[in-house]
Design a protein around this motif. Structure first.
Motif, PDB file in Angstrom:
ATOM      1  N   THR A  79      55.371  41.337  41.807  1.00  0.00           N
ATOM      2  CA  THR A  79      54.458  40.199  41.808  1.00  0.00           C
ATOM      3  C   THR A  79      53.694  40.199  40.494  1.00  0.00           C
ATOM      4  N   THR A  81      50.772  39.549  38.384  1.00  0.00           N
ATOM      5  CA  THR A  81      49.366  39.321  38.719  1.00  0.00           C
ATOM      6  C   THR A  81      48.546  38.874  37.516  1.00  0.00           C
ATOM      7  N   GLU A  82      48.997  39.239  36.319  1.00  0.00           N
ATOM      8  CA  GLU A  82      48.306  38.805  35.099  1.00  0.00           C
ATOM      9  C   GLU A  82      49.351  38.539  34.020  1.00  0.00           C
ATOM     10  N   ASN A  91      52.189  43.951  40.110  1.00  0.00           N
ATOM     11  CA  ASN A  91      51.983  44.824  41.262  1.00  0.00           C
ATOM     12  C   ASN A  91      53.338  44.934  41.944  1.00  0.00           C
ATOM     13  N   SER A 110      51.293  49.691  39.907  1.00  0.00           N
ATOM     14  CA  SER A 110      51.128  48.606  38.949  1.00  0.00           C
ATOM     15  C   SER A 110      51.820  48.995  37.652  1.00  0.00           C
TER      16      SER A 110
END
Length: 135
Positions: A79, A81-82, A91, A110
């Motif tokens: 995923t 995330t940033e 993540n 992460s």
């Protein structure tokens, strides 16, 4: 952001003498999920390399929670995330479905990936083709 999920079967070669997935192989499973996430967006790493872009890990944190075992079907998620100018933070989770069809978390972590140029090996902005695909 959207969770990408890659199903993986645990093979004998993934395990140690006790039939438990060797710790470094969790990282390989996570890398496969990130690669397949990129592929699902229509991007291939070899094509990006031909354009002079490479991706390298700059940070990694992983928590081992329960062992994955030989011949199990596991799932690996990635995923985003940033997303920054030259890097992406993911993540990731590895789990199996239990008898109640719920996720049984095996590992999570992460991963920060940085885009570099092939010639200088220095950080460079993400290719526009990728930036345009990321919501």
């Amino acid at each position: 952001m959207n969770e990408f999920i890659l199903p993986i079967r645990v093979y004998y070669e993934d395990t140690d003498a006790g039939g438990i997935v060797y710790h470094a192989n969790y990282l390989k499973f996570m890398e496969r999920a990130r690669t397949e996430w990129l592929r699902s967006l229509g991007m291939e790493q070899d094509a990006l390399a031909q354009q002079g872009f490479l991706f390298v890990l700059s940070q990694l944190s992983i928590n081992y929670r329960k062992p994955a075992l030989f011949n199990e079907q596991i799932y690996v998620s990635a995923t985003l995330t940033e997303c920054h100018k030259a890097s992406m933070l993911f993540n990731q989770q590895i789990w199996r479905q239990n008898q109640a069809d719920a996720r049984e978390l095996l590992a999570d972590g992460s991963v920060k990936v940085v885009c570099i140029t092939q010639d200088t090996r220095r950080p460079t902005p993400l290719p526009p083709a990728i930036r345009n695909l990321i919501p």
